[in-house]
Design a protein around this motif. Structure first.
Motif, PDB file in Angstrom:
ATOM      1  N   THR B  52       0.863  -1.180   0.000  1.00 41.65           N
ATOM      2  CA  THR B  52       0.000   0.000   0.000  1.00 41.65           C
ATOM      3  C   THR B  52       0.899   1.229   0.000  1.00 41.65           C
ATOM      4  OG1 THR B  52      -0.098   0.403   2.386  1.00 41.65           O
ATOM      5  CG2 THR B  52      -1.555  -1.298   1.501  1.00 41.65           C
ATOM      6  N   MET B  53       0.339   2.326  -0.434  1.00 40.33           N
ATOM      7  CA  MET B  53       1.132   3.550  -0.508  1.00 40.33           C
ATOM      8  C   MET B  53       1.599   3.968   0.887  1.00 40.33           C
ATOM      9  SD  MET B  53       1.365   4.084  -3.671  1.00 40.33           S
ATOM     10  CE  MET B  53       1.664   5.728  -4.338  1.00 40.33           C
ATOM     11  N   PRO B  65       1.621  10.772   0.919  1.00 38.95           N
ATOM     12  CA  PRO B  65       1.465  11.741  -0.170  1.00 38.95           C
ATOM     13  C   PRO B  65       2.783  12.135  -0.818  1.00 38.95           C
ATOM     14  CG  PRO B  65       0.080  12.334   1.677  1.00 38.95           C
ATOM     15  CD  PRO B  65       0.979  11.229   2.161  1.00 38.95           C
ATOM     16  N   TYR B  68       3.931  10.773  -4.187  1.00 37.69           N
ATOM     17  CA  TYR B  68       3.416  11.297  -5.457  1.00 37.69           C
ATOM     18  C   TYR B  68       4.320  12.364  -6.046  1.00 37.69           C
ATOM     19  CZ  TYR B  68      -0.681   8.527  -4.419  1.00 37.69           C
ATOM     20  OH  TYR B  68      -1.514   7.470  -4.152  1.00 37.69           O
ATOM     21  N   PHE B  71       6.203   9.426  -8.177  1.00 38.65           N
ATOM     22  CA  PHE B  71       5.427   8.602  -9.105  1.00 38.65           C
ATOM     23  C   PHE B  71       4.016   9.184  -9.221  1.00 38.65           C
ATOM     24  CE2 PHE B  71       8.755   5.822  -7.619  1.00 38.65           C
ATOM     25  CZ  PHE B  71       9.139   5.154  -8.769  1.00 38.65           C
ATOM     26  N   ALA B  72       3.488   9.085 -10.431  1.00 37.97           N
ATOM     27  CA  ALA B  72       2.173   9.671 -10.672  1.00 37.97           C
ATOM     28  C   ALA B  72       1.111   8.987  -9.823  1.00 37.97           C
ATOM     29  CB  ALA B  72       1.813   9.572 -12.153  1.00 37.97           C
ATOM     30  N   ASP B  73       1.220   7.692  -9.682  1.00 36.52           N
ATOM     31  CA  ASP B  73       0.246   6.960  -8.887  1.00 36.52           C
ATOM     32  C   ASP B  73       0.812   5.580  -8.565  1.00 36.52           C
ATOM     33  OD1 ASP B  73       0.106   5.707 -11.313  1.00 36.52           O
ATOM     34  OD2 ASP B  73      -1.778   6.635 -11.897  1.00 36.52           O
ATOM     35  N   LYS B  74       0.034   4.785  -7.890  1.00 40.34           N
ATOM     36  CA  LYS B  74       0.511   3.472  -7.494  1.00 40.34           C
ATOM     37  C   LYS B  74       0.827   2.605  -8.709  1.00 40.34           C
ATOM     38  CE  LYS B  74      -0.679  -0.506  -4.645  1.00 40.34           C
ATOM     39  NZ  LYS B  74      -1.762  -1.254  -3.976  1.00 40.34           N
ATOM     40  N   ALA B  75       0.022   2.724  -9.729  1.00 39.32           N
ATOM     41  CA  ALA B  75       0.250   1.922 -10.929  1.00 39.32           C
ATOM     42  C   ALA B  75       1.618   2.209 -11.534  1.00 39.32           C
ATOM     43  CB  ALA B  75      -0.855   2.192 -11.948  1.00 39.32           C
ATOM     44  N   ALA B  76       2.109   3.423 -11.369  1.00 41.38           N
ATOM     45  CA  ALA B  76       3.422   3.760 -11.914  1.00 41.38           C
ATOM     46  C   ALA B  76       4.525   3.030 -11.152  1.00 41.38           C
ATOM     47  CB  ALA B  76       3.642   5.262 -11.865  1.00 41.38           C
ATOM     48  N   GLU B  78       4.085   0.173  -9.676  1.00 40.24           N
ATOM     49  CA  GLU B  78       3.963  -1.212 -10.114  1.00 40.24           C
ATOM     50  C   GLU B  78       4.563  -1.407 -11.505  1.00 40.24           C
ATOM     51  OE1 GLU B  78      -0.073  -2.442  -7.627  1.00 40.24           O
ATOM     52  OE2 GLU B  78      -0.225  -1.721  -9.680  1.00 40.24           O
ATOM     53  N   ARG B 133       3.402   2.402 -20.099  1.00 40.10           N
ATOM     54  CA  ARG B 133       4.316   2.798 -19.029  1.00 40.10           C
ATOM     55  C   ARG B 133       5.617   2.002 -19.080  1.00 40.10           C
ATOM     56  NH1 ARG B 133       1.310   5.411 -14.224  1.00 40.10           N
ATOM     57  NH2 ARG B 133      -0.888   4.860 -14.479  1.00 40.10           N
TER      58      ARG B 133
END
Lengths: 198, 198
Positions: B52-53, B65, B68, B71-76, B78, B133
């Motif tokens: 988790t973030m 926070p 961020y 990385f733009a988001d968690k998917a980035a 991953e 990505r």
DNA sequence: CGTCATGGCTAACTATGTTAGCCCCTGGGG
DNA sequence: CCCCAGGGGCTAACATAGTTAGCCATGACG
């Protein structure tokens, strides 16, 4: 779905037979069955991400917490869906056994069933199985056609792995754009039928 | 990972060669690399649910926070892990090509790599790939050894599907308890090597 | 006629990804 | 020397998830 470890006679139809004796999925109250039906629609129509307790409740006109009067948690709803998925894929596979080339026929039936209900397939076959929540014997029953087609437990597992790999990679869009998957399937089918004949 | 649609000469080593030319994964700042490293530890040590973030941030001593900023988001995050996974499995597979029976050797290497890092494997190979990505060419590069081992694109895809099916079903505990998966692997390997020799 | 299980409901808690907006520090130009 | 831009932290807060607690209506039944 699982393929039994049958140490017995390879070719003979031993324990689980034609497909008439589907292990009864866990019985559901009418309301629970309705919830599962709604869950399935939600899953198939809008994908796994859309299957939330709130959305599910809304679809049948109640509030999310009320779902817990019928199922212990979300995983229990999913388990009911998995039972459906296993029963259906098993039924299709047993039917495919009655063909001149059962290996080819079972593979074709497997692919067809998976592509017809991709999200159900994914739910049914991906990630750890909540076995304690599933009707006893159902998983093995669904996998038995592979054994009956292949005639040998190890070849059966290999065949099943090939089929699952093909399907899941196709569903996940892992093959390159212009791939002729039909040819890849028959390539695999040929490899296994040849191997079957020792 | 993907197997090219090479319509060209089947046996010859055409485009992607020995394995020296790994497409460079997307470059990361030192801090970003540290985050990815922590993410990997978290993933491998405590499973996908633990990634988790907030947990990730805590592991490197910051708040969620702040991630961020890197990385733009968690998917980035991953996606960066997936790039690592592809690069590593590819490296291993290319190395396995240098053997008397490349098909067998590649299969063994594939299984070994997957079992050594099961959660990385699952992340890398399950679900839709965020291709935009990923470093261009990386996915295809990682899959090419199957083509080089099989000599034919369709046989290569079939081989890869078999290998993936075997691995993922094993990781998900889908085979029955006492299964002799070693035998199943060699059963499949035999089927494909035989098929390779037309 | 009460009572009790069934199956609704609202309110609320927790965890998660994510955004908004603030602040500090550091390094390069005017 | 100052300034100020931007990199990289932070807190507060929001939306959405699953889930729990506790209340209430209804209808079967002794």
């Amino acid at each position: 779905m699982t393929i039994a470890k049958h140490a017995e006679a390879p070719g003979a139809v031993t324990g689980p037979s034609q497909g008439g004796d589907l292990p009864r999925p866990s019985p559901l109250s009418p309301r629970a069955a309705q919830i599962v039906a709604a869950a399935r629609e939600l899953l198939e129509e809008e994908g796994p991400g859309a299957l939330t307790m709130r959305a599910l409740a809304e679809r049948i006109g109640i509030r999310a917490p009320s779902l817990y009067k019928h199922f212990a948690d979300k995983a229990a709803v999913e388990a009911a869906l998995i039972e459906q998925g296993l029963a259906e894929v098993g039924t299709v596979l047993y039917a495919a056994l009655d063909a001149p080339e059962p290996v080819v026929s079972v593979l074709e039936a497997y692919r067809r069933a998976a592509l017809a209900a991709p999200n159900m397939y994914r739910l049914t076959t991906s990630g750890p199985l909540p076995r304690h929540r599933l009707a006893a014997g159902l998983e093995e029953w669904a996998g038995t056609p592979f054994f009956l087609a292949a005639g040998d437990p190890h070849l059966a597992q290999a065949l099943w792995s090939f089929a699952h790999g093909m399907v899941i990679l196709e569903l996940d869009g892992r093959y390159p754009e212009g791939s002729d998957l039909g040819r890849t399937w028959s390539e695999g089918a040929r490899a296994f039928t040849a191997r079957k004949a020792h």
